[in-house]
Motif scaffolding. Structure first.
Motif, PDB file in Angstrom:
ATOM      1  N   ALA A   1      36.783  72.161 106.266  1.00 33.02           N
ATOM      2  CA  ALA A   1      37.360  71.240 107.235  1.00 33.02           C
ATOM      3  C   ALA A   1      38.698  70.695 106.736  1.00 33.02           C
ATOM      4  CB  ALA A   1      36.396  70.092 107.495  1.00 33.02           C
ATOM      5  N   PRO A   2      39.655  70.497 107.624  1.00 35.15           N
ATOM      6  CA  PRO A   2      40.957  69.974 107.199  1.00 35.15           C
ATOM      7  C   PRO A   2      40.855  68.552 106.648  1.00 35.15           C
ATOM      8  CG  PRO A   2      41.102  70.993 109.375  1.00 35.15           C
ATOM      9  CD  PRO A   2      39.643  70.883 109.046  1.00 35.15           C
ATOM     10  N   ARG A   3      41.595  68.305 105.570  1.00 36.07           N
ATOM     11  CA  ARG A   3      41.831  66.972 105.019  1.00 36.07           C
ATOM     12  C   ARG A   3      43.325  66.838 104.767  1.00 36.07           C
ATOM     13  NH1 ARG A   3      37.483  64.398 102.328  1.00 36.07           N
ATOM     14  NH2 ARG A   3      38.994  62.726 101.913  1.00 36.07           N
ATOM     15  N   HIS A   4      43.824  65.625 104.802  1.00 35.48           N
ATOM     16  CA  HIS A   4      45.240  65.407 104.586  1.00 35.48           C
ATOM     17  C   HIS A   4      45.563  65.399 103.086  1.00 35.48           C
ATOM     18  CE1 HIS A   4      45.494  64.078 108.837  1.00 35.48           C
ATOM     19  NE2 HIS A   4      46.707  64.581 108.706  1.00 35.48           N
ATOM     20  N   LEU A   5      46.534  66.216 102.700  1.00 33.12           N
ATOM     21  CA  LEU A   5      47.164  66.107 101.389  1.00 33.12           C
ATOM     22  C   LEU A   5      48.443  65.309 101.594  1.00 33.12           C
ATOM     23  CD1 LEU A   5      47.257  67.051  98.346  1.00 33.12           C
ATOM     24  CD2 LEU A   5      48.830  68.826  99.142  1.00 33.12           C
ATOM     25  N   THR A   6      48.577  64.219 100.878  1.00 34.42           N
ATOM     26  CA  THR A   6      49.754  63.370 101.010  1.00 34.42           C
ATOM     27  C   THR A   6      50.580  63.447  99.733  1.00 34.42           C
ATOM     28  OG1 THR A   6      48.492  61.441 100.264  1.00 34.42           O
ATOM     29  CG2 THR A   6      48.616  61.818 102.621  1.00 34.42           C
ATOM     30  N   LEU A   7      51.879  63.408  99.880  1.00 33.18           N
ATOM     31  CA  LEU A   7      52.795  63.438  98.746  1.00 33.18           C
ATOM     32  C   LEU A   7      53.765  62.273  98.875  1.00 33.18           C
ATOM     33  CD1 LEU A   7      52.655  66.735  99.899  1.00 33.18           C
ATOM     34  CD2 LEU A   7      53.426  66.997  97.536  1.00 33.18           C
ATOM     35  N   ARG A   8      54.082  61.626  97.757  1.00 32.45           N
ATOM     36  CA  ARG A   8      55.039  60.529  97.773  1.00 32.45           C
ATOM     37  C   ARG A   8      55.928  60.624  96.533  1.00 32.45           C
ATOM     38  NH1 ARG A   8      51.214  55.259  96.239  1.00 32.45           N
ATOM     39  NH2 ARG A   8      50.979  55.759  94.009  1.00 32.45           N
ATOM     40  N   PRO A   9      57.182  60.209  96.650  1.00 32.77           N
ATOM     41  CA  PRO A   9      58.087  60.263  95.492  1.00 32.77           C
ATOM     42  C   PRO A   9      57.759  59.181  94.484  1.00 32.77           C
ATOM     43  CG  PRO A   9      59.179  59.210  97.346  1.00 32.77           C
ATOM     44  CD  PRO A   9      57.844  59.701  97.859  1.00 32.77           C
ATOM     45  N   ARG A  10      58.023  59.461  93.219  1.00 32.28           N
ATOM     46  CA  ARG A  10      57.809  58.460  92.176  1.00 32.28           C
ATOM     47  C   ARG A  10      58.905  57.389  92.180  1.00 32.28           C
ATOM     48  NH1 ARG A  10      53.939  59.910  88.292  1.00 32.28           N
ATOM     49  NH2 ARG A  10      53.225  62.072  88.436  1.00 32.28           N
ATOM     50  N   ARG A  11      60.030  57.679  92.799  1.00 28.52           N
ATOM     51  CA  ARG A  11      61.095  56.686  92.910  1.00 28.52           C
ATOM     52  C   ARG A  11      61.384  56.452  94.396  1.00 28.52           C
ATOM     53  NH1 ARG A  11      65.812  58.428  94.712  1.00 28.52           N
ATOM     54  NH2 ARG A  11      66.354  60.644  94.623  1.00 28.52           N
ATOM     55  N   PRO A  12      61.915  55.281  94.745  1.00 26.46           N
ATOM     56  CA  PRO A  12      62.238  55.015  96.154  1.00 26.46           C
ATOM     57  C   PRO A  12      63.300  55.977  96.662  1.00 26.46           C
ATOM     58  CG  PRO A  12      62.247  52.989  94.857  1.00 26.46           C
ATOM     59  CD  PRO A  12      62.173  54.112  93.881  1.00 26.46           C
ATOM     60  N   GLY A  13      63.206  56.304  97.936  1.00 23.50           N
ATOM     61  CA  GLY A  13      64.239  57.149  98.530  1.00 23.50           C
ATOM     62  C   GLY A  13      63.663  58.180  99.480  1.00 23.50           C
ATOM     63  N   PRO A  14      63.160  59.316  98.934  1.00 21.37           N
ATOM     64  CA  PRO A  14      62.634  60.353  99.832  1.00 21.37           C
ATOM     65  C   PRO A  14      61.431  59.872 100.634  1.00 21.37           C
ATOM     66  CG  PRO A  14      63.062  61.227  97.634  1.00 21.37           C
ATOM     67  CD  PRO A  14      63.214  59.746  97.540  1.00 21.37           C
ATOM     68  N   VAL A  15      61.268  60.452 101.807  1.00 21.77           N
ATOM     69  CA  VAL A  15      60.189  60.063 102.716  1.00 21.77           C
ATOM     70  C   VAL A  15      58.889  60.747 102.286  1.00 21.77           C
ATOM     71  CG1 VAL A  15      59.408  60.133 105.120  1.00 21.77           C
ATOM     72  CG2 VAL A  15      61.834  59.773 104.599  1.00 21.77           C
ATOM     73  N   PRO A  16      57.761  60.016 102.240  1.00 22.97           N
ATOM     74  CA  PRO A  16      56.482  60.648 101.928  1.00 22.97           C
ATOM     75  C   PRO A  16      56.128  61.756 102.928  1.00 22.97           C
ATOM     76  CG  PRO A  16      56.319  58.267 101.751  1.00 22.97           C
ATOM     77  CD  PRO A  16      57.656  58.559 102.372  1.00 22.97           C
ATOM     78  N   VAL A  17      55.280  62.662 102.495  1.00 18.66           N
ATOM     79  CA  VAL A  17      54.907  63.844 103.279  1.00 18.66           C
ATOM     80  C   VAL A  17      53.393  63.854 103.433  1.00 18.66           C
ATOM     81  CG1 VAL A  17      54.883  66.367 103.307  1.00 18.66           C
ATOM     82  CG2 VAL A  17      56.919  65.142 102.506  1.00 18.66           C
ATOM     83  N   ARG A  18      52.919  64.261 104.598  1.00 17.39           N
ATOM     84  CA  ARG A  18      51.474  64.321 104.859  1.00 17.39           C
ATOM     85  C   ARG A  18      51.169  65.632 105.577  1.00 17.39           C
ATOM     86  NH1 ARG A  18      47.991  61.240 108.833  1.00 17.39           N
ATOM     87  NH2 ARG A  18      46.108  60.584 107.700  1.00 17.39           N
ATOM     88  N   ARG A  19      50.244  66.428 105.019  1.00 15.04           N
ATOM     89  CA  ARG A  19      49.925  67.729 105.587  1.00 15.04           C
ATOM     90  C   ARG A  19      48.398  67.889 105.713  1.00 15.04           C
ATOM     91  NH1 ARG A  19      54.358  67.548 106.651  1.00 15.04           N
ATOM     92  NH2 ARG A  19      56.136  68.882 106.165  1.00 15.04           N
ATOM     93  N   PRO A  20      47.892  68.201 106.921  1.00 21.95           N
ATOM     94  CA  PRO A  20      46.475  68.532 107.048  1.00 21.95           C
ATOM     95  C   PRO A  20      46.234  69.965 106.564  1.00 21.95           C
ATOM     96  CG  PRO A  20      47.556  68.691 109.183  1.00 21.95           C
ATOM     97  CD  PRO A  20      48.606  68.241 108.207  1.00 21.95           C
ATOM     98  N   LEU A  21      45.258  70.147 105.676  1.00 25.71           N
ATOM     99  CA  LEU A  21      45.010  71.467 105.095  1.00 25.71           C
ATOM    100  C   LEU A  21      43.529  71.799 105.167  1.00 25.71           C
ATOM    101  CD1 LEU A  21      47.182  71.081 101.872  1.00 25.71           C
ATOM    102  CD2 LEU A  21      47.798  72.368 103.921  1.00 25.71           C
TER     103      LEU A  21
END
Length: 209
Positions: free
Chosen positions: A148-168
């Motif tokens: 079943a799909p679950r979201h993998l989320t990614l976030r930068p260690r420093r401020p700036g880039p936008v976090p990413v969220r992907r259902p996999l």
């Protein structure tokens, strides 16, 4: 182990096969990090999910947090360079990944770590795979998602880039490369929603955990 998986209507293949990787799409995250994503890369993914649930010697682990011992909220298995993988299809997957990424990575994928998320109460907190060379060197971690799909989320260690969220899930592939393990973190958040079980298969080079 009794787990109920709602099978995918888009994957009714009788055989377990991988599609060509020329359809993979790369997204630059910033700070030298990138991800490649290919939905439904593995055909017959639900059959492979059922086989791994049945045949892998899953183990529960505990760890110390805030001066107390807590259960790790997922089941685990690990296969090193010299360990036979628990299903021939995973050998096929690792070979295909090596053929596609070997020149860019500069070395083969050798290990396979498996996580079984039984329901929404299982997850993994924010982290990077920095237990080895990933803390100082660019590398790759390729993740095949089954079930079943679950979201993998990614976030930068420093401020700036936008976090990413992907259902996999159901045979989806994501590859985290470049500086991703050092400059970004990723997680599979727990959820109160009703979600089915999922297996994550992580392929890594030697010395990356």
């Amino acid at each position: 182990m009794a787990l109920h998986l709602q099978t995918s209507l888009f994957d009714q293949a009788d055989e377990i096969t991988v599609r060509p990787l020329d359809g993979v799409r790369r997204e630059q995250l910033g700070d030298g990090a990138w991800i490649d994503v290919l939905p439904q890369w593995l055909q017959g993914a639900d059959a492979l999910f059922e086989a791994l649930v049945r045949d892998v010697a899953w183990r529960a682990e505990e760890r110390v947090m805030y001066e107390r011992v807590v259960a790790v909220p997922r089941l685990l298995a690990f296969f090193g360079r010299r360990d036979p993988l628990p299903h021939p299809a995973l050998e096929t997957v690792r070979t295909a990944l090596g053929a596609h990424y070997g020149a860019e990575l500069g070395e083969p994928f050798t290990t396979a770590g498996l996580c079984l998320y039984r329901d929404g109460r299982d997850g993994v907190a924010w982290h990077g795979d920095t237990g080895g060379r990933g803390s100082t060197e660019d590398t790759m971690v390729a993740i095949l998602s089954l079930g079943a799909p679950r979201h993998l989320t990614l976030r930068p260690r420093r401020p700036g880039p936008v976090p990413v969220r992907r259902p996999l899930g159901h045979g989806d592939l994501i590859v985290m490369g470049g500086s991703c393990q050092r400059t970004w973190e990723h997680a599979v958040p727990k959820t109160a929603r009703a979600v089915g079980p999922r297996i994550s298969v992580q392929f890594r080079p030697d010395g990356v955990r």
